[in-house]
Design a protein around this motif. Structure first.
Motif, PDB file in Angstrom:
ATOM      1  N   ARG A  69     -12.378  66.270 -26.956  1.00 45.20           N
ATOM      2  CA  ARG A  69     -11.420  65.185 -27.247  1.00 45.20           C
ATOM      3  C   ARG A  69     -10.070  65.709 -27.722  1.00 45.20           C
ATOM      4  NH1 ARG A  69     -14.704  60.208 -28.408  1.00 45.20           N
ATOM      5  NH2 ARG A  69     -16.839  60.881 -28.106  1.00 45.20           N
ATOM      6  N   SER A  71      -5.971  67.162 -26.747  1.00 52.48           N
ATOM      7  CA  SER A  71      -4.894  66.769 -25.830  1.00 52.48           C
ATOM      8  C   SER A  71      -4.828  67.681 -24.610  1.00 52.48           C
ATOM      9  CB  SER A  71      -3.555  66.791 -26.570  1.00 52.48           C
ATOM     10  OG  SER A  71      -3.302  68.096 -27.066  1.00 52.48           O
ATOM     11  N   SER A  93      -4.915  58.755 -24.588  1.00 51.41           N
ATOM     12  CA  SER A  93      -4.457  58.885 -25.980  1.00 51.41           C
ATOM     13  C   SER A  93      -4.990  57.724 -26.803  1.00 51.41           C
ATOM     14  CB  SER A  93      -2.929  58.884 -26.043  1.00 51.41           C
ATOM     15  OG  SER A  93      -2.425  59.977 -25.324  1.00 51.41           O
TER      16      SER A  93
END
Length: 199
Positions: A69, A71, A93
């Protein structure tokens, strides 16, 4: 995909290669093949366009799974030695936090908030060198001399007079200091530049 990329995939352990082949057959695509983090220099990684859909998102004896999880990537599939990785694209996001809700949650309950002082009104008598303070149905006076610049004398603040009850209340030392501070702040707002306190 370059020949070098193909060589990197050829080096994958059989279980990870089978995972890649199943994903490609199901319509997933390889976006990138790389060497280096998260793989060590002796390994490699493959970044997919979509999440793995051909097997449960869980580890097995041949393939490790971690839901990161981050970016950069979401799930990572790896061999037991963690030399080779199949990386999924990052997930969506998270929604932006509700800052108003966070502020409300952090604010102390109304019962714990210190009460706001009542509005303070000050009348200035320059000729009599006196300030008359009025708030919440009570009156207090304090001497303020104006020759040579305004000087406030807190020792002359004796107590509150309550006209409706025709009685006076003494001012505790801590309350006296707070009241003097409010008077000074009010006087400076009235334009008494250079106001000093003289005890």
């Amino acid at each position: 995909m370059t020949a070098k990329d193909g060589q990197g995939i050829d080096a994958f352990p059989p279980a990870l290669r089978a995972l890649l082949e199943a994903e490609l057959a199901a319509g997933n695509t390889i976006l990138e093949v790389g060497h280096g983090s998260p793989a060590p220099p002796v390994g490699a990684w493959v970044r997919l366009a979509k999440r793995v859909a051909t097997r449960p998102r869980a580890a097995s004896p041949e393939i490790g799974f971690h839901d990161r999880r981050s970016s950069l990537w979401s799930g990572e599939w790896t061999d037991p030695r963690r030399f080779f990785f199949v990386l999924e694209p990052p997930g969506p996001s998270p929604p932006a936090p509700d800052m108003d809700a966070l502020r409300r949650a952090a604010a102390p309950p109304a019962a714990l908030r210190p009460p706001r002082p009542a509005p303070l009104a000050i009348e200035v008598d320059r000729r009599g060198e006196m300030l008359t303070c009025r708030e919440d149905g009570r009156v207090a006076t304090i001497i303020c001399t104006f020759s040579g610049g305004p000087r406030l004398l807190p020792r002359t603040l004796e107590g509150w007079w309550i006209p409706a009850e025709r009685r006076s209340d003494p001012i505790a030392p801590a309350d006296r200091a707070a009241l003097v501070g409010r008077i000074v702040e009010h006087c400076r707002r009235l334009g008494m530049a250079g106001l000093t306190i003289e005890d």
